[in-house]
Design a protein around this motif. Sequence first.
Motif: not given
Length: 859
Positions: A631-653
């Motif tokens: 069951e869906v417990f929580d959601t995260a979106s674009i602004g929640s990205d914890a990855d500070t490295t630019a242009r690495d094709g990665r997002v971290v929540y």
Amino acid sequence: MTRHTPPRRTAPSRLRSIAVLTAAAFVGASLIAPTSAPRAEAAPAHRHTESFTSPTGTTWVAPAGLTSIRISVAGARGGANMWGGGGGSGDIVTFELPVTPGDRFTFYGATDGDGRDGGKGWVSGGKGGDKSGSGKVGAGGGGAGAVMRNGQLIAVAGGGGGGGGGSWVRGDTVGGDNMIGGNGGDAGLSGSSGQAHKGTHPGAGGAGAARDFGKGGGNASSAASFSEGAGGGGGGGGYASGNGGSSGKKFNGHGAGGGGGGGSSWTAPGITPTIEKNENFEGYAIVSWEAPVELTAQVLSPTIQAGAPVYLRVSAVEAGTTTNVYGEFRILDGTTRIKSWYGYSQVVELNLTPGTHTIEVTHWEIMGSTTRQTLEIIVPEPLLQGGLGEPEQVAIDLDTVPRNVPHDTALTISGRLIGALGGTPAGVSVRAGWGDTAGHTTTDGAGQFTISLPAPGTVGSHELHLTTEANALFAAAPLLTLPVTAIDEISTVTLTPSATTLVYGQPLDATVSVTATGTGTPSGLVVLADQEDLIAMAALDADGEATFTDVFVHPGTTELRALYAGDEVHADAVSDPVALTVTDAATTTTLTASSHTGHAGDLTAIRVTVQAEAGSVLEPAGHVELLVDGEVFDTASIGSDADTTARDGRVVYDFDTTELPAGDLTLQARFVPGAGYQASQSDTVPLTLDAHQVRLFVSPSSIEITDGDTAIIAGHVEVLGHENGGLTRQTSGAPEVAGSLVAFLGDDVVGAAHVDPATGSAELELAGLPVGSGSLRIAFMPDTVALDSAQTELAYTVLAAATPAPTPAATPAAALATTGASGSESLIAIAAALIALLGAALIATRRRRAALTAEVTSR
């Protein structure tokens, strides 16, 4: 639910509205020379507006010629449910911003809370809490809108908190009383508490702007089992998002949920915004700038005929473009208004009397400025002779008037014929040429025509002649003469991209070469267009070439073109389209989870990483859902990205939560992609969380009462911890004893009481137990996932009430014995004995209750 549609985009396509600002050579005006030259006022400013609503972001490139734009970005409203509190409003953040042509913006819209689900945006709103029994679920918080420039965040518009769920309790009114959930907080503000009813326990409102940067709106707490309470409202997304509201959580309390807090708005240093409330539901971003308006009023008839209508084309467009500007049009003959309408450009029919008419045409843009143009129309007196059956006069209306054309090229002229009396000149021969007639065609059934002829072979000024041939129904149109300049150099644009097949998010390089037929080298600007959107701009170097790097194009099958604006010598030109195939980038989602203590209610750190396939360097657009036991417990979106490295094709929540339930859990992350990406999900990750065990004491150990009496049961709850491998009473660092003491007879609830969290004690009053003996189940029902439940059995006996003895028949006084006490004396003695016995029993009962209370307190 009524949903807001942001202001519509004035331009039919971004390519058309922006390219013309790059160079006027890209467009032509649809005009016919007037009878006399018009006198136009200086063109006033008009606001060109474009709107964006996608919560996953839309890219926009600042066109040439711009130095300043106005941006409005709005956060979405929090959701509301039936009998629940209202959703809080998002903010509208508006500011002026200096720009440089080529600046790359990403605009994020937002959606409002939908049911329990939080709205999506740059940061999404939190989820509403679940209900218990007759309570209602809480609503999700609204998403936050945002603006990024050249990869840097410059503005956030907070979303509103979701409304708390409502509840219902049988009360004084017919059917019952409704308790309304707390309202969600407006952006940046806290939500309000739910309504209470006769000592019930409603949920508290969530704090506004309470969560760290990049965190989504807080999820609201759900109502405890058997509480009949409502869920709280989710927090709104924002630069600092709002907390979720609390549920109406006390047992049998029927409490309404608290509203979620709103997320805050923010702008980068150096930006001075104005902030107002967004009264609509959805969030959006709007960019606008000042563009002059060109108002034209052209008579279509080269010769005004006596007694015939005069056809006037009235057009208001953004300067140098064909983008129509909405507004009110008025046509005055002197001071008399003869025509008016709201809308866009039109061809209007004027019925003018013989004489000289001063015609004033005005265009007023709503909430904008007014443009005027004046022209003089002379209508001749009718001839004295003439009769029936004369051919109808004809006017020529061209779609586009050629002004600058490359020499020695093919030229196409199109338009239509208009009958002065309303007839349709079908089958009429139309001729066009340079001096001598060079080409002809025949109008179709709608009076339309297209003629192809060669452009002049020599550079310089030329006259294009157009006329029609008369037939039995229509007179020949007077000769129409148009000045046309043949341009010296013909330009050829060649576009060479670095690849034609790529994955979305992969940067593309391209080279554009502009050559000419002569010896000169073209100069000026070149624009890259991905379908109808301009995506990059560059100036030609000394060799007539321009190089583009790090260009990103649409997903799917698309085509790229290069548009050359031309210069004083060289004609504008467009390259052949180059077909591109852009496949959706595959993604990989991974999840890690660890609990600091292994206990429910304590912090569990969860990290989800979404990685695009090799070559795709943009951060994957979309959102992540955290699933607990499917069951869906929580959601995260674009602004929640914890990855500070630019242009690495990665997002971290990061999903750092204290709200996971106790038990053997299965965690999984699911990536829900935006345009250009493929969905993916992580492997399942097991996680075991233990609730803090509790110990329940009740006294007395059994009860015996008479039918109609109320039984009193005292309960006490202790929280146990772990020390040296064994369970022990936990005196510090333990969760608060939050919950209720519930009495069950079989599966039926026969009583409940709220546990005082400060003492861990509660007192149950049980009335209406059935006559006989049996067993009661006394249970502690926690309001938090941090505590385990506990229960114990308690024997009870309910004695039937004594049946009153029948009253004896009256005996004559004379029949009484004459020895011993009299009748009245005997009754008094019996009554005194009963009072003494009852007093002793009452004293014993009080002492027993005092002893039990002391025993519970000593523990």
